[in-house]
Design a protein around this motif. Structure first.
Motif, PDB file in Angstrom:
ATOM      1  N   GLY A 104       0.824  -1.217   0.000  1.00  0.00           N
ATOM      2  CA  GLY A 104       0.000   0.000   0.000  1.00  0.00           C
ATOM      3  C   GLY A 104       0.850   1.255   0.000  1.00  0.00           C
ATOM      4  O   GLY A 104       2.083   1.200  -0.111  1.00  0.00           O
ATOM      5  N   LEU A 105       0.195   2.393   0.156  1.00  0.00           N
ATOM      6  CA  LEU A 105       0.860   3.694   0.025  1.00  0.00           C
ATOM      7  C   LEU A 105       2.093   3.842   0.919  1.00  0.00           C
ATOM      8  O   LEU A 105       3.135   4.325   0.482  1.00  0.00           O
ATOM      9  CB  LEU A 105      -0.161   4.789   0.363  1.00  0.00           C
ATOM     10  N   TRP A 163       3.942   3.749  -5.884  1.00  0.00           N
ATOM     11  CA  TRP A 163       3.619   4.710  -4.821  1.00  0.00           C
ATOM     12  C   TRP A 163       2.902   5.927  -5.406  1.00  0.00           C
ATOM     13  O   TRP A 163       1.865   6.360  -4.902  1.00  0.00           O
ATOM     14  CB  TRP A 163       4.900   5.165  -4.088  1.00  0.00           C
ATOM     15  N   GLN A 204      -0.715   5.340  -6.390  1.00  0.00           N
ATOM     16  CA  GLN A 204      -1.608   5.193  -5.230  1.00  0.00           C
ATOM     17  C   GLN A 204      -1.798   6.532  -4.521  1.00  0.00           C
ATOM     18  O   GLN A 204      -2.882   6.860  -4.065  1.00  0.00           O
ATOM     19  CB  GLN A 204      -1.049   4.166  -4.249  1.00  0.00           C
ATOM     20  N   ARG A 205      -0.725   7.312  -4.437  1.00  0.00           N
ATOM     21  CA  ARG A 205      -0.822   8.600  -3.737  1.00  0.00           C
ATOM     22  C   ARG A 205      -1.828   9.505  -4.470  1.00  0.00           C
ATOM     23  O   ARG A 205      -2.625  10.191  -3.851  1.00  0.00           O
ATOM     24  CB  ARG A 205       0.566   9.252  -3.670  1.00  0.00           C
ATOM     25  N   VAL A 249      -5.488   8.274  -3.670  1.00  0.00           N
ATOM     26  CA  VAL A 249      -6.050   8.539  -2.330  1.00  0.00           C
ATOM     27  C   VAL A 249      -6.056  10.028  -1.977  1.00  0.00           C
ATOM     28  O   VAL A 249      -6.866  10.462  -1.161  1.00  0.00           O
ATOM     29  CB  VAL A 249      -5.322   7.765  -1.198  1.00  0.00           C
ATOM     30  N   MET A 264     -11.708   4.254  -4.048  1.00  0.00           N
ATOM     31  CA  MET A 264     -10.356   3.724  -4.250  1.00  0.00           C
ATOM     32  C   MET A 264     -10.384   2.458  -5.112  1.00  0.00           C
ATOM     33  O   MET A 264      -9.609   2.336  -6.062  1.00  0.00           O
ATOM     34  CB  MET A 264      -9.733   3.420  -2.883  1.00  0.00           C
ATOM     35  N   LEU A 280      -4.387  -4.423  -3.833  1.00  0.00           N
ATOM     36  CA  LEU A 280      -3.917  -3.075  -3.461  1.00  0.00           C
ATOM     37  C   LEU A 280      -4.971  -2.323  -2.650  1.00  0.00           C
ATOM     38  O   LEU A 280      -4.636  -1.565  -1.736  1.00  0.00           O
ATOM     39  CB  LEU A 280      -3.557  -2.265  -4.709  1.00  0.00           C
ATOM     40  N   ASP A 320      -4.627  -3.647   0.770  1.00  0.00           N
ATOM     41  CA  ASP A 320      -3.393  -3.090   1.353  1.00  0.00           C
ATOM     42  C   ASP A 320      -3.635  -1.663   1.859  1.00  0.00           C
ATOM     43  O   ASP A 320      -3.220  -1.292   2.957  1.00  0.00           O
ATOM     44  CB  ASP A 320      -2.263  -3.045   0.313  1.00  0.00           C
ATOM     45  N   ASN A 321      -4.304  -0.876   1.029  1.00  0.00           N
ATOM     46  CA  ASN A 321      -4.511   0.526   1.426  1.00  0.00           C
ATOM     47  C   ASN A 321      -5.578   0.685   2.494  1.00  0.00           C
ATOM     48  O   ASN A 321      -5.464   1.554   3.365  1.00  0.00           O
ATOM     49  CB  ASN A 321      -4.851   1.386   0.205  1.00  0.00           C
ATOM     50  N   THR A 345      -3.703  -0.042   5.492  1.00  0.00           N
ATOM     51  CA  THR A 345      -2.765   1.059   5.750  1.00  0.00           C
ATOM     52  C   THR A 345      -3.477   2.221   6.427  1.00  0.00           C
ATOM     53  O   THR A 345      -3.038   2.725   7.465  1.00  0.00           O
ATOM     54  CB  THR A 345      -2.146   1.572   4.423  1.00  0.00           C
ATOM     55  N   PHE A 346      -4.595   2.641   5.850  1.00  0.00           N
ATOM     56  CA  PHE A 346      -5.292   3.813   6.390  1.00  0.00           C
ATOM     57  C   PHE A 346      -5.950   3.506   7.719  1.00  0.00           C
ATOM     58  O   PHE A 346      -6.012   4.350   8.606  1.00  0.00           O
ATOM     59  CB  PHE A 346      -6.308   4.368   5.372  1.00  0.00           C
TER      60      PHE A 346
END
Ligand code: HEM
Length: 449
Positions: free
Chosen positions: A91-92, A100, A103-104, A107, A234, A250, A253-254, A257-258
């Motif tokens: 993830g990010l 990266w 994804q950045r 989001v 997303m 992904l 993953d994000n 992550t968040f």
């Protein structure tokens, strides 16, 4: 008096601390333990950790080079990626380069100033509901802050899905985080990441729970008919750029992550600010008066802007107790930092904990003084000497969210209650990833009339 309050920090010896101390006892559990005075005076440290050369730049110019001017040369370390992979995959937070960037970009749309400002009513609602049942007496504000920020992340980004906020979920998630730090030594020694302790085993179970729940959630969103929230936006944006399986992976993953990066960090910031205010009743009363006034004008997007004193207090609190006391990079190509050669593969450890209390950068660095963050006092300060949210292109994407959220929770809680230290309770630090109070933060509460 307010200006002379020196809140607790771990003991410091005069000389360098041997590297092995990082793997046993308190230093292994609490990453801010075991630093000598020297670390708060030197411009640059170089350590050898199990064969890795680790640079610790302590001049803001060198930190700026790592995070901004030559950021492309400093990636997330392979070690860190391996440690985090079971929970947050690629993830990010744990990817580099094109993956990266992609994804950045996706989001970032959910964290623009208007998107964050629109969430202020959610922050107020959760903070009010949390405090509504509080009575006079002792309360662990660390636990309360964690429950509130977890609820907020779930409400703000995941449409309040109960699977992420049940008691079972909270226990699994706390275990998953603890499991990450438990595996640190195994990763450093390049050993297989098999759980070898009860904490490691629980961590593995927590990670499996989190990944399984988030995968269900993402698949439901992809199937349609789901609320238009962060996860839905997303997964659809990822699906436009990646094959289905990769997009789902992904998105999970994000989501992880968040969910993880977005709650405990802010909870710690709220907890430390409440502790610091509990020790300074006059300042607390002043902040509470401002909060009462700010809330009396209504709950709107501009609420955080009406809390300038509280903002200064939170900024000072993040200086003394940065939620992320360190983060790392790995050099791709040769470079030079503060006159020291950096070789490809060298690790660079950026330490807000050391920079924020460095003798060459701050007057009276261990003393609480929120006026350091008054607009005129900021002038002339290097912007890379104060980096609670990191800096450069990888600066915390949730920084504005976190500040608005933390300020709002504090305002609501301070407007209703007075927080005082618990006689006999000794505040100690803990945490191998984020900076928490050991054993929670019990404070005495009384209602404000
Ligand atoms: C007081 C609260 C917070 C603090 C102190 C904090 C601190 C940080 C720091 C220091 C970094 C940079 C790490 C590095 O450069 O290696 C970072 C990155 C990140 N933070 Fe935060 N954070 C906070 C709250 C949040 C919140 C609320 C969210 C999400 C809602 C969030 C999501 C992230 C993500 C996804 C990244 C990775 C960004 C990237 O690599 O592009 N954080 N945070």
């Amino acid at each position: 008096m307010t200006r002379h309050f020196v809140p607790p920090f771990p003991d410091r010896g005069p000389g360098p601390v041997p590297v092995w101390r990082g793997f046993v006892g308190e230093r292994a559990r609490t990453l801010v333990y075991g630093w000598s005075e020297r670390a708060f005076r030197e411009p640059h440290l170089i350590r050898n950790v199990l064969g890795y050369r680790v640079h610790i730049p302590l001049e803001p110019e060198s930190v700026q080079r790592v995070l901004l001017d030559n950021a492309a040369n400093y990636e997330k370390p392979k070690l860190v990626k391996r440690l985090l992979a079971p929970v947050i995959g690629s993830g990010l937070l744990s990817s580099d380069g094109g993956l990266w960037r992609e994804q950045r970009r996706i989001v970032a749309a959910s964290f623009t100033p208007p998107a964050v400002d629109a969430l202020v009513p959610v922050f107020v609602d959760v903070a009010e509901r949390a405090a509504s049942g509080w009575t006079q007496g002792t309360r662990d504000v660390a636990r309360e802050a964690t429950a509130a920020t977890m609820r907020i992340i779930s409400d703000a980004l995941f449409s309040g899905d109960e699977r992420l906020t049940s008691d079972e979920a909270m226990a699994h998630i706390a275990a998953a985080l603890a499991g990450v730090s438990e595996a640190r030594l195994q990763v450093l020694l390049n050993l297989p990441m098999i759980p070898v302790s009860v904490r490691g085993y629980r961590g593995r179970r927590g990670q499996i729970y989190l990944r399984r729940t988030l995968t269900e959630l993402v698949r439901e969103r992809l199937a349609g008919g789901a609320p238009d929230d962060f996860v839905t936006r997303m997964i659809h944006a990822l699906r436009e750029r990646f094959p289905a399986d990769e997009a789902i992976e992904l998105a999970v993953d994000n989501a992880a992550t968040f969910y993880l990066a977005g709650h405990e960090t802010t909870a710690n910031a709220v907890t430390w600010a409440l502790y610091l205010l509990s020790e300074q009743p006059e300042l607390q009363d002043k902040a509470a008066r401002q909060a009462i006034e700010a809330l009396s004008s209504g709950v709107d997007a501009a609420l955080p802007e009406r809390l300038p004193l509280l903002r200064m207090i939170v900024e000072e609190s993040l200086r003394l107790y940065p939620s992320a006391p360190r983060f790392d990079r790995e050099a791709v190509a040769p470079d030079c930092l503060g006159g020291h050669d950096v070789r490809p593969g060298d690790l660079v450890s950026v330490w807000p904990w050391l920079l924020h209390r460095h003798r060459q950068l701050w007057d009276d660095p261990d003393t609480f003084d929120h006026t350091r963050f008054a607009p005129e006092a900021r002038k002339g300060r290097h912007r890379f000497q104060y980096i609670p949210f990191g800096g450069g292109p990888r600066m915390c994407v949730g920084a504005r969210f976190a500040m608005a959220e933390g300020l709002t929770i504090l305002a609501v809680w301070l407007a209703r209650h007075r927080f005082s230290p618990l006689p006999g309770h000794r505040v100690q630090l803990s945490g191998a990833v984020t900076l928490r109070p050991a054993g929670g933060m019990p404070l005495a509460l009384s209602r404000r009339e």
